[in-house]
Design a protein around this motif. Structure first.
Motif, PDB file in Angstrom:
ATOM      1  N   PRO A  14     -53.274 -20.910  55.953  1.00 35.31           N
ATOM      2  CA  PRO A  14     -53.834 -22.028  56.303  1.00 35.31           C
ATOM      3  C   PRO A  14     -53.577 -22.800  56.120  1.00 35.31           C
ATOM      4  CG  PRO A  14     -54.075 -20.116  54.631  1.00 35.31           C
ATOM      5  CD  PRO A  14     -52.950 -20.331  55.403  1.00 35.31           C
ATOM      6  N   LEU A  15     -53.905 -24.109  55.964  1.00 37.53           N
ATOM      7  CA  LEU A  15     -53.815 -25.506  55.961  1.00 37.53           C
ATOM      8  C   LEU A  15     -54.921 -26.466  54.991  1.00 37.53           C
ATOM      9  CD1 LEU A  15     -52.782 -26.935  59.272  1.00 37.53           C
ATOM     10  CD2 LEU A  15     -51.540 -26.056  57.930  1.00 37.53           C
ATOM     11  N   TRP A  16     -56.307 -26.060  55.404  1.00 36.35           N
ATOM     12  CA  TRP A  16     -57.593 -26.674  54.735  1.00 36.35           C
ATOM     13  C   TRP A  16     -58.481 -25.690  55.479  1.00 36.35           C
ATOM     14  CZ3 TRP A  16     -60.567 -28.583  58.053  1.00 36.35           C
ATOM     15  CH2 TRP A  16     -59.959 -29.985  59.418  1.00 36.35           C
ATOM     16  N   THR A  17     -59.851 -25.903  54.824  1.00 33.39           N
ATOM     17  CA  THR A  17     -61.202 -25.498  55.240  1.00 33.39           C
ATOM     18  C   THR A  17     -62.423 -26.449  54.172  1.00 33.39           C
ATOM     19  OG1 THR A  17     -60.716 -23.220  53.895  1.00 33.39           O
ATOM     20  CG2 THR A  17     -62.723 -23.261  53.762  1.00 33.39           C
ATOM     21  N   HIS A  18     -62.963 -26.108  55.187  1.00 33.85           N
ATOM     22  CA  HIS A  18     -64.458 -27.534  55.319  1.00 33.85           C
ATOM     23  C   HIS A  18     -65.158 -26.986  55.365  1.00 33.85           C
ATOM     24  CE1 HIS A  18     -66.959 -30.129  55.850  1.00 33.85           C
ATOM     25  NE2 HIS A  18     -66.961 -29.935  57.036  1.00 33.85           N
ATOM     26  N   GLU A  19     -67.017 -26.748  54.382  1.00 34.23           N
ATOM     27  CA  GLU A  19     -67.878 -26.167  53.740  1.00 34.23           C
ATOM     28  C   GLU A  19     -68.766 -27.598  54.651  1.00 34.23           C
ATOM     29  OE1 GLU A  19     -68.486 -23.469  52.715  1.00 34.23           O
ATOM     30  OE2 GLU A  19     -66.407 -22.815  51.894  1.00 34.23           O
ATOM     31  N   GLY A  20     -69.407 -27.248  55.479  1.00 36.02           N
ATOM     32  CA  GLY A  20     -70.565 -27.806  55.688  1.00 36.02           C
ATOM     33  C   GLY A  20     -70.606 -27.216  57.841  1.00 36.02           C
ATOM     34  N   ASN A  21     -71.723 -28.313  58.135  1.00 28.29           N
ATOM     35  CA  ASN A  21     -72.261 -27.250  58.917  1.00 28.29           C
ATOM     36  C   ASN A  21     -71.658 -28.174  60.637  1.00 28.29           C
ATOM     37  OD1 ASN A  21     -73.449 -26.935  61.908  1.00 28.29           O
ATOM     38  ND2 ASN A  21     -75.671 -27.132  60.672  1.00 28.29           N
ATOM     39  N   ARG A  52     -69.002 -22.719  57.973  1.00 32.39           N
ATOM     40  CA  ARG A  52     -67.248 -23.248  57.964  1.00 32.39           C
ATOM     41  C   ARG A  52     -66.879 -23.486  58.692  1.00 32.39           C
ATOM     42  NH1 ARG A  52     -67.054 -17.941  54.139  1.00 32.39           N
ATOM     43  NH2 ARG A  52     -68.200 -17.359  55.979  1.00 32.39           N
ATOM     44  N   MET A  53     -65.304 -23.237  58.329  1.00 29.27           N
ATOM     45  CA  MET A  53     -64.118 -24.594  59.995  1.00 29.27           C
ATOM     46  C   MET A  53     -62.701 -24.386  58.541  1.00 29.27           C
ATOM     47  SD  MET A  53     -64.237 -27.617  62.025  1.00 29.27           S
ATOM     48  CE  MET A  53     -63.692 -28.557  60.982  1.00 29.27           C
ATOM     49  N   TRP A  54     -61.757 -23.624  59.949  1.00 29.40           N
ATOM     50  CA  TRP A  54     -60.832 -23.463  58.818  1.00 29.40           C
ATOM     51  C   TRP A  54     -59.583 -23.461  59.971  1.00 29.40           C
ATOM     52  CZ3 TRP A  54     -64.314 -19.262  58.874  1.00 29.40           C
ATOM     53  CH2 TRP A  54     -65.263 -18.742  58.001  1.00 29.40           C
ATOM     54  N   ALA A  55     -58.916 -24.514  58.965  1.00 25.11           N
ATOM     55  CA  ALA A  55     -57.464 -25.210  60.312  1.00 25.11           C
ATOM     56  C   ALA A  55     -56.424 -24.376  59.509  1.00 25.11           C
ATOM     57  CB  ALA A  55     -57.202 -26.260  59.799  1.00 25.11           C
ATOM     58  N   LEU A  56     -55.286 -24.239  60.374  1.00 25.39           N
ATOM     59  CA  LEU A  56     -54.378 -23.443  60.418  1.00 25.39           C
ATOM     60  C   LEU A  56     -53.024 -23.617  61.093  1.00 25.39           C
ATOM     61  CD1 LEU A  56     -57.227 -20.046  60.995  1.00 25.39           C
ATOM     62  CD2 LEU A  56     -55.663 -20.334  59.070  1.00 25.39           C
ATOM     63  N   LEU A  94     -57.341 -13.189  60.620  1.00 24.46           N
ATOM     64  CA  LEU A  94     -58.066 -13.763  60.471  1.00 24.46           C
ATOM     65  C   LEU A  94     -58.827 -14.645  58.675  1.00 24.46           C
ATOM     66  CD1 LEU A  94     -60.782 -12.523  62.934  1.00 24.46           C
ATOM     67  CD2 LEU A  94     -59.661 -14.693  63.455  1.00 24.46           C
ATOM     68  N   PRO A  95     -59.199 -15.637  59.072  1.00 27.64           N
ATOM     69  CA  PRO A  95     -59.078 -16.244  57.337  1.00 27.64           C
ATOM     70  C   PRO A  95     -59.775 -15.796  57.318  1.00 27.64           C
ATOM     71  CG  PRO A  95     -59.357 -17.782  58.819  1.00 27.64           C
ATOM     72  CD  PRO A  95     -58.919 -16.651  59.728  1.00 27.64           C
ATOM     73  N   ASP A  96     -61.075 -15.149  57.939  1.00 28.50           N
ATOM     74  CA  ASP A  96     -62.612 -14.731  57.411  1.00 28.50           C
ATOM     75  C   ASP A  96     -62.849 -13.535  58.471  1.00 28.50           C
ATOM     76  OD1 ASP A  96     -65.220 -15.837  54.834  1.00 28.50           O
ATOM     77  OD2 ASP A  96     -65.651 -15.020  57.328  1.00 28.50           O
ATOM     78  N   PRO A  97     -63.626 -13.117  58.135  1.00 31.17           N
ATOM     79  CA  PRO A  97     -64.476 -11.109  58.941  1.00 31.17           C
ATOM     80  C   PRO A  97     -65.197 -12.468  60.308  1.00 31.17           C
ATOM     81  CG  PRO A  97     -64.246 -10.660  57.167  1.00 31.17           C
ATOM     82  CD  PRO A  97     -63.924 -12.138  56.896  1.00 31.17           C
ATOM     83  N   GLU A  98     -65.029 -13.789  59.923  1.00 29.86           N
ATOM     84  CA  GLU A  98     -66.431 -14.039  61.015  1.00 29.86           C
ATOM     85  C   GLU A  98     -66.045 -15.636  61.524  1.00 29.86           C
ATOM     86  OE1 GLU A  98     -70.679 -15.465  59.486  1.00 29.86           O
ATOM     87  OE2 GLU A  98     -70.350 -12.829  58.616  1.00 29.86           O
ATOM     88  N   ALA A  99     -64.619 -16.383  61.220  1.00 35.99           N
ATOM     89  CA  ALA A  99     -64.001 -16.473  61.639  1.00 35.99           C
ATOM     90  C   ALA A  99     -63.523 -16.641  63.691  1.00 35.99           C
ATOM     91  CB  ALA A  99     -63.122 -16.866  61.265  1.00 35.99           C
ATOM     92  N   VAL A 135     -60.033 -14.241  70.182  1.00 38.60           N
ATOM     93  CA  VAL A 135     -59.752 -12.867  69.747  1.00 38.60           C
ATOM     94  C   VAL A 135     -60.762 -11.657  70.096  1.00 38.60           C
ATOM     95  CG1 VAL A 135     -61.270 -12.755  66.511  1.00 38.60           C
ATOM     96  CG2 VAL A 135     -60.412 -14.656  67.070  1.00 38.60           C
ATOM     97  N   MET A 136     -59.593 -10.994  69.160  1.00 39.15           N
ATOM     98  CA  MET A 136     -60.229  -9.174  70.153  1.00 39.15           C
ATOM     99  C   MET A 136     -59.975  -8.115  68.487  1.00 39.15           C
ATOM    100  SD  MET A 136     -58.733  -9.085  73.408  1.00 39.15           S
ATOM    101  CE  MET A 136     -59.462  -7.715  74.123  1.00 39.15           C
ATOM    102  N   ASP A 137     -60.880  -7.703  68.679  1.00 41.53           N
ATOM    103  CA  ASP A 137     -60.822  -6.403  66.998  1.00 41.53           C
ATOM    104  C   ASP A 137     -60.597  -7.074  65.880  1.00 41.53           C
ATOM    105  OD1 ASP A 137     -61.325  -4.069  69.387  1.00 41.53           O
ATOM    106  OD2 ASP A 137     -58.669  -4.697  69.661  1.00 41.53           O
ATOM    107  N   GLY A 138     -61.053  -8.661  65.264  1.00 38.16           N
ATOM    108  CA  GLY A 138     -61.020  -8.537  64.038  1.00 38.16           C
ATOM    109  C   GLY A 138     -59.896  -9.811  64.085  1.00 38.16           C
ATOM    110  N   ARG A 139     -58.747  -9.879  65.325  1.00 42.65           N
ATOM    111  CA  ARG A 139     -57.476 -10.466  65.202  1.00 42.65           C
ATOM    112  C   ARG A 139     -57.356 -11.253  65.754  1.00 42.65           C
ATOM    113  NH1 ARG A 139     -53.854  -8.660  60.856  1.00 42.65           N
ATOM    114  NH2 ARG A 139     -52.205  -7.747  62.266  1.00 42.65           N
ATOM    115  N   PHE A 140     -56.145 -12.430  65.231  1.00 45.08           N
ATOM    116  CA  PHE A 140     -56.450 -13.593  66.486  1.00 45.08           C
ATOM    117  C   PHE A 140     -55.151 -13.372  66.951  1.00 45.08           C
ATOM    118  CE2 PHE A 140     -54.134 -17.841  68.120  1.00 45.08           C
ATOM    119  CZ  PHE A 140     -55.646 -18.383  68.094  1.00 45.08           C
TER     120      PHE A 140
END
Length: 421
Positions: A165-172, A155-159, A124-129, A103-108
């Motif tokens: 996007p495949l799915w998103t998970h909320e949690g630690n 948060r976690m993102w599966a891609l 990215l799916p989110d600016p902090e991903a 991840v460089m310059d906000g891009r994968f």
């Protein structure tokens, strides 16, 4: 009693051009039959408690010390290793050649391993991903080609391989979720911190009474019952079966920052669990703190303590990993580095004896660099990377021109080592 030996220095690679605070990734990026060294420098962010690093520079060297390419500009103000660096070496597009995923310059981005040029990039799916990159097989294909990204602790993102996007998970999700096909259906489950998720992101079970977050996760048949168990280090060291039943927990530590599974002892059944207890936390600077204290420990397959180090020097930032294939013996060793307090990196056996010690301090990485079945250890600091082995050899490939495979351990690089045994 194991005899202590000095590790043999095979070579030295100057890495100053890569800039300070780099993390070393290892892989055969040009397909020549031996591995290369890829130095990843984080961005200038100093506080990564809430927003993690991105990558600002990637520099590749061969084992003779030639700078092969550099993408990005190194900075003297680069932040330190307070969080993971979002970068891995893997053949994501399936063309038979490794890419640098980062991840460089906000891009994968996918960088061509041979040249460093950008092959592809995605939003990215989110600016902090961008806390770390995990490569998984969630889709059931012949090889892992899906990506998991996460923020620090929420948060976690599966891609898929094109970052759809495949799915998103909320949690630690802890520091570095581990993926593994526990049920044998050809798709990975995801141990995301204290939650086990299936390949669709649905929660299967949780560790409900563990505090804070998961520091590291290991999977292996610890007790010899023919099924994988999950060992998690965090507030305690605890082992679960794949259905979520707690088998034991070791609460003889203050903070179980690292664990590592291996066959460290021949006189005991099953696998053993090495651990690192942070007994007294020191300052949070990037240097090896001397006003804290940590200690190595070893547990048997039932979670019983076999020994614990009575450390006499300061230092609380040790990292441990399992190292197999160092010599001709059948057992694994415990690689411990970043010890501080004047304690140099070393290999320990299952009786806490030092098997080999290294003559320089710094971070460590290890791999079969030449494809000959032996593991080498690389210690690196700001100036150089030092290549060590258990016996002398030259720096040539075992089979020149035959690309080396990239094992899961090397494409799952993290500052919080987990793994499989």
């Amino acid at each position: 009693m194991t005899n202590k030996t000095s590790a043999v220095l095979l070579g030295q690679v100057g890495i100053r051009e890569a800039g300070p605070n780099c993390k070393l990734l290892i892989g055969d990026i040009n397909g020549d039959g031996r591995m290369e060294l890829v130095l990843v420098q984080p961005d200038d962010r100093q506080d990564v408690r809430y927003i993690p690093h991105q990558v600002q520079c990637v520099t590749a060297y061969d084992l003779e010390g030639r700078l092969l390419w550099q993408t990005g500009e190194p900075s003297e103000q680069a932040g330190g290793p307070g969080s993971d660096y979002p970068a891995q070496l893997y053949d994501l597009d399936g063309d038979g050649k490794l890419e640098v995923l980062c991840v460089m310059d906000g891009r994968f981005r996918l960088l061509d391993g041979e040249s460093g040029r950008v092959k592809a990039e995605y939003a990215l799916p989110d600016p902090e991903a961008h806390d770390c990159i995990i490569i998984a097989n969630l889709s059931g294909g012949e090889r892992a080609s899906d990506i998991i990204l996460k923020d620090r602790y929420r948060r976690m993102w599966a891609l898929d391989s094109r970052l759809q996007p495949l799915w998103t998970h909320e949690g630690n999700p802890g520091h570095f979720p581990w993926v593994y096909d526990l049920d044998g259906d050809g798709r990975d489950e995801v141990m995301a911190g204290y939650d086990l998720l299936d390949h669709r992101g649905r929660k299967l079970w949780s560790c409900h009474d563990l505090e804070d977050h998961a520091d590291c996760i290991w999977i292996g048949d610890v007790n010899g019952d023919g099924e994988p168990e999950l060992v998690i280090g965090g507030s305690v060291t605890v082992m679960y079966d794949k259905r979520g039943r707690e088998l034991w927990r070791y609460d003889g530590s203050i903070e179980s920052q690292h664990v590592a599974l291996g066959k460290f002892r021949s006189d005991l059944p099953g696998l053993q669990i090495a651990g690192l207890d942070r007994i007294v936390r020191g300052d949070t600077g990037e240097t090896f703190s001397t006003n804290g204290k940590d200690a190595l420990f070893l547990l048997d397959a039932e979670g019983r303590e076999l020994w614990k180090e009575d450390r006499k020097t300061g230092g609380w930032l040790t990292i441990i990993e399992t190292l197999g294939g160092w010599d001709d013996g059948p057992l694994d060793y415990i690689l411990a580095y970043r010890r501080g307090g004047g304690v140099f990196p070393a290999l320990y056996d299952g009786h806490m004896n030092v098997v080999a010690e290294f003559s320089v301090d710094g971070y460590a990485a290890h791999a079969d660099l030449f494809g000959d079945g032996r593991e080498q250890v690389i210690l690196y600091d700001r100036e150089a990377a030092y290549i060590y082995a258990s016996r002398p050899r030259d720096l040539t490939a075992a089979v020149p021109g035959q690309p080396l495979p990239q094992p899961k351990r090397l494409y799952s690089s993290t500052l919080y080592p987990g793994g499989e045994a």
